[in-house]
Design a protein around this motif. Structure first.
Motif, PDB file in Angstrom:
ATOM      1  N   VAL A 165      60.542  39.514  62.930  1.00 54.12           N
ATOM      2  CA  VAL A 165      61.945  39.546  62.974  1.00 54.12           C
ATOM      3  C   VAL A 165      60.735  39.938  61.640  1.00 54.12           C
ATOM      4  O   VAL A 165      60.449  40.211  60.320  1.00 54.12           O
ATOM      5  CB  VAL A 165      62.972  38.843  62.710  1.00 54.12           C
ATOM      6  CG1 VAL A 165      63.580  39.420  60.692  1.00 54.12           C
ATOM      7  CG2 VAL A 165      63.968  39.871  63.942  1.00 54.12           C
ATOM      8  N   ILE A 166      60.310  38.426  61.365  1.00 52.25           N
ATOM      9  CA  ILE A 166      59.275  38.422  59.949  1.00 52.25           C
ATOM     10  C   ILE A 166      58.275  38.669  60.336  1.00 52.25           C
ATOM     11  O   ILE A 166      57.987  39.330  58.768  1.00 52.25           O
ATOM     12  CB  ILE A 166      59.245  36.379  60.036  1.00 52.25           C
ATOM     13  CG1 ILE A 166      59.929  35.723  60.457  1.00 52.25           C
ATOM     14  CG2 ILE A 166      58.109  36.483  59.145  1.00 52.25           C
ATOM     15  CD1 ILE A 166      59.793  33.867  60.207  1.00 52.25           C
ATOM     16  N   LEU A 167      57.329  39.198  61.514  1.00 56.41           N
ATOM     17  CA  LEU A 167      56.260  40.034  61.821  1.00 56.41           C
ATOM     18  C   LEU A 167      56.202  41.305  61.466  1.00 56.41           C
ATOM     19  O   LEU A 167      56.214  41.799  60.344  1.00 56.41           O
ATOM     20  CB  LEU A 167      55.521  39.938  62.763  1.00 56.41           C
ATOM     21  CG  LEU A 167      54.699  38.425  63.023  1.00 56.41           C
ATOM     22  CD1 LEU A 167      54.641  38.555  64.244  1.00 56.41           C
ATOM     23  CD2 LEU A 167      53.798  37.374  62.039  1.00 56.41           C
ATOM     24  N   THR A 168      57.501  41.866  61.672  1.00 63.33           N
ATOM     25  CA  THR A 168      58.487  43.345  61.035  1.00 63.33           C
ATOM     26  C   THR A 168      58.866  44.064  60.436  1.00 63.33           C
ATOM     27  O   THR A 168      58.590  44.730  59.756  1.00 63.33           O
ATOM     28  CB  THR A 168      58.648  43.392  62.245  1.00 63.33           C
ATOM     29  OG1 THR A 168      59.748  43.011  62.956  1.00 63.33           O
ATOM     30  CG2 THR A 168      57.653  43.401  63.837  1.00 63.33           C
ATOM     31  N   ARG A 169      59.929  42.855  60.229  1.00 64.70           N
ATOM     32  CA  ARG A 169      60.927  43.093  58.197  1.00 64.70           C
ATOM     33  C   ARG A 169      61.397  42.547  57.892  1.00 64.70           C
ATOM     34  O   ARG A 169      61.695  42.573  56.303  1.00 64.70           O
ATOM     35  CB  ARG A 169      62.515  43.464  59.936  1.00 64.70           C
ATOM     36  CG  ARG A 169      62.277  44.518  60.982  1.00 64.70           C
ATOM     37  CD  ARG A 169      63.768  44.711  60.869  1.00 64.70           C
ATOM     38  NE  ARG A 169      64.813  43.806  61.035  1.00 64.70           N
ATOM     39  CZ  ARG A 169      64.088  43.466  62.707  1.00 64.70           C
ATOM     40  NH1 ARG A 169      64.033  43.853  63.152  1.00 64.70           N
ATOM     41  NH2 ARG A 169      65.682  42.859  62.725  1.00 64.70           N
ATOM     42  N   ALA A 170      60.348  41.339  57.065  1.00 68.65           N
ATOM     43  CA  ALA A 170      60.270  40.428  56.414  1.00 68.65           C
ATOM     44  C   ALA A 170      59.484  39.198  56.327  1.00 68.65           C
ATOM     45  O   ALA A 170      59.314  38.274  56.634  1.00 68.65           O
ATOM     46  CB  ALA A 170      61.813  39.148  57.179  1.00 68.65           C
ATOM     47  N   PRO A 171      58.107  39.389  55.799  1.00 71.50           N
ATOM     48  CA  PRO A 171      56.827  39.003  55.537  1.00 71.50           C
ATOM     49  C   PRO A 171      57.029  38.432  54.503  1.00 71.50           C
ATOM     50  O   PRO A 171      56.141  37.480  54.442  1.00 71.50           O
ATOM     51  CB  PRO A 171      56.472  41.024  55.124  1.00 71.50           C
ATOM     52  CG  PRO A 171      57.022  41.467  54.375  1.00 71.50           C
ATOM     53  CD  PRO A 171      58.102  40.975  55.364  1.00 71.50           C
ATOM     54  N   ALA A 172      57.667  38.478  53.678  1.00 72.65           N
ATOM     55  CA  ALA A 172      58.081  37.525  52.834  1.00 72.65           C
ATOM     56  C   ALA A 172      58.745  35.479  53.205  1.00 72.65           C
ATOM     57  O   ALA A 172      57.642  34.905  52.365  1.00 72.65           O
ATOM     58  CB  ALA A 172      59.424  37.591  51.909  1.00 72.65           C
ATOM     59  N   LEU A 173      58.653  35.775  54.833  1.00 71.63           N
ATOM     60  CA  LEU A 173      58.718  34.919  55.263  1.00 71.63           C
ATOM     61  C   LEU A 173      57.717  34.079  56.356  1.00 71.63           C
ATOM     62  O   LEU A 173      57.966  33.638  56.957  1.00 71.63           O
ATOM     63  CB  LEU A 173      59.961  34.557  56.041  1.00 71.63           C
ATOM     64  CG  LEU A 173      61.498  34.876  55.517  1.00 71.63           C
ATOM     65  CD1 LEU A 173      62.533  35.079  56.824  1.00 71.63           C
ATOM     66  CD2 LEU A 173      62.176  33.666  54.636  1.00 71.63           C
ATOM     67  N   LYS A 174      56.563  34.738  56.048  1.00 72.59           N
ATOM     68  CA  LYS A 174      55.021  35.101  57.110  1.00 72.59           C
ATOM     69  C   LYS A 174      54.853  33.168  56.433  1.00 72.59           C
ATOM     70  O   LYS A 174      54.155  32.362  56.974  1.00 72.59           O
ATOM     71  CB  LYS A 174      54.136  35.578  56.671  1.00 72.59           C
ATOM     72  CG  LYS A 174      54.172  36.835  56.543  1.00 72.59           C
ATOM     73  CD  LYS A 174      53.393  37.888  57.184  1.00 72.59           C
ATOM     74  CE  LYS A 174      53.497  39.100  58.194  1.00 72.59           C
ATOM     75  NZ  LYS A 174      52.375  40.019  58.115  1.00 72.59           N
ATOM     76  N   PRO A 175      54.761  32.822  54.858  1.00 72.58           N
ATOM     77  CA  PRO A 175      54.677  31.354  54.670  1.00 72.58           C
ATOM     78  C   PRO A 175      54.752  31.030  55.721  1.00 72.58           C
ATOM     79  O   PRO A 175      54.895  29.325  55.277  1.00 72.58           O
ATOM     80  CB  PRO A 175      55.102  31.354  52.867  1.00 72.58           C
ATOM     81  CG  PRO A 175      54.662  32.869  52.765  1.00 72.58           C
ATOM     82  CD  PRO A 175      55.210  33.220  54.139  1.00 72.58           C
ATOM     83  N   ALA A 176      56.587  31.047  55.595  1.00 78.90           N
ATOM     84  CA  ALA A 176      57.342  29.916  56.308  1.00 78.90           C
ATOM     85  C   ALA A 176      56.780  30.101  57.556  1.00 78.90           C
ATOM     86  O   ALA A 176      56.822  28.281  58.168  1.00 78.90           O
ATOM     87  CB  ALA A 176      58.590  29.788  56.256  1.00 78.90           C
ATOM     88  N   LEU A 177      56.262  31.229  58.223  1.00 77.52           N
ATOM     89  CA  LEU A 177      56.112  30.987  59.657  1.00 77.52           C
ATOM     90  C   LEU A 177      55.156  29.770  59.839  1.00 77.52           C
ATOM     91  O   LEU A 177      54.657  28.928  61.450  1.00 77.52           O
ATOM     92  CB  LEU A 177      55.630  31.939  60.596  1.00 77.52           C
ATOM     93  CG  LEU A 177      55.308  32.039  61.705  1.00 77.52           C
ATOM     94  CD1 LEU A 177      56.559  31.892  62.479  1.00 77.52           C
ATOM     95  CD2 LEU A 177      54.792  34.269  62.189  1.00 77.52           C
ATOM     96  N   VAL A 178      54.350  29.824  58.870  1.00 77.37           N
ATOM     97  CA  VAL A 178      52.715  29.165  58.803  1.00 77.37           C
ATOM     98  C   VAL A 178      53.157  27.684  58.847  1.00 77.37           C
ATOM     99  O   VAL A 178      52.736  26.717  59.648  1.00 77.37           O
ATOM    100  CB  VAL A 178      51.235  29.760  57.690  1.00 77.37           C
ATOM    101  CG1 VAL A 178      51.007  28.440  58.026  1.00 77.37           C
ATOM    102  CG2 VAL A 178      51.212  30.864  58.051  1.00 77.37           C
ATOM    103  N   ALA A 179      54.053  27.647  58.235  1.00 68.56           N
ATOM    104  CA  ALA A 179      54.059  25.994  57.459  1.00 68.56           C
ATOM    105  C   ALA A 179      55.231  25.374  59.329  1.00 68.56           C
ATOM    106  O   ALA A 179      54.623  24.040  59.819  1.00 68.56           O
ATOM    107  CB  ALA A 179      55.104  26.479  56.789  1.00 68.56           C
TER     108      ALA A 179
END
Length: 235
Positions: free
Chosen positions: A184-198
């Motif tokens: 979902v983060i990668l396809t529909r919620a790019p604003a949350l990508k920093p949270a994925l990195v963290a």
């Protein structure tokens, strides 16, 4: 047919009692709301946590007055528990008052509002961080996924807990749930990508392997960004 006097009397008494009940209920609700100065949402960063923490006494009073309102107990839990999981440097044992308050309010919140995915998630985070032996973080995490699978505000903490908690990645069902959040983060919620990195930065080795695999399947080019984020964080 005209009702007799006794029937009219009982009807009036019943209506009067019902009116008294409604009045008492309204007073009960308003009294709790009066103590609740501000709505306390799920703490997602230092600022929201600080605001919630400042309201902990009022939020607990409101929940205590309402008794069975799970929403108020959840707000009280966020006020008491948010500081615990955001400030990872705090050294608290199982007998610490703040620790105990968070556990008590979370238990009551979920007793009266078992649909609260945010409360289940905070419970999982604190149970893992403070080693509450009577609770299994993996089971608490599952309840968060079951009750709030699409609540984006929960994704950052949920990924963080899922990827660095021992035993979670070994659960096939939780693996699928984590994979879905990442997708979902990668396809529909790019604003949350920093949270994925963290979350990747603090993940266990097997957690990193899972993230690598999912990103490689969906967006291979982003895998280098995630790994670069990890290398930048190192001294």
């Amino acid at each position: 047919m005209i009702p007799d006097t006794s029937t009219k009397t009982w009807l009036r008494v019943a209506l009067a009692l019902f009116g008294v009940f409604l009045s008492a209920q309204a007073a009960w609700i308003l009294l709790a709301e009066r103590q609740r100065l501000n709505h306390i949402g799920f703490p997602v960063d230092g600022m929201t946590t600080t605001i919630a923490f400042a309201e902990q006494d009022k939020s607990k009073q409101a929940a205590s007055l309402a008794v069975v309102r799970g929403d108020l107990w959840a707000e009280s839990a966020f006020a008491h528990g948010g500081q615990l999981w955001i400030d990872r440097a705090m050294e608290l044992d199982a007998g610490d008052q703040l620790n105990a308050e968070a556990r008590t309010t979370l238990t009551r919140a979920l007793r009266y509002s078992p649909h609260r995915g945010d409360a289940w998630l905070m419970f999982a985070a604190l149970a893992d961080q403070y080693k509450w032996s009577e609770y299994q973080p993996s089971l608490l995490l599952k309840m968060s996924y079951y009750t709030a699978p699409n609540e984006l505000a929960l994704f950052p903490l949920r990924l963080d807990v899922s990827l660095h908690t021992k035993g979670v990645i070994d659960d096939a069902e939780l693996q699928d749930m984590v994979r879905r959040d990442i997708s979902v983060i990668l396809t529909r919620a790019p604003a949350l990508k920093p949270a994925l990195v963290a979350a990747y930065r603090s993940a266990l080795p097997q957690g990193k392997v899972l993230v690598d695999r999912v990103i490689s399947e969906i967006d291979p080019g982003y895998l280098g960004v995630v790994r670069a984020g990890l290398s930048v964080s190192l001294p």
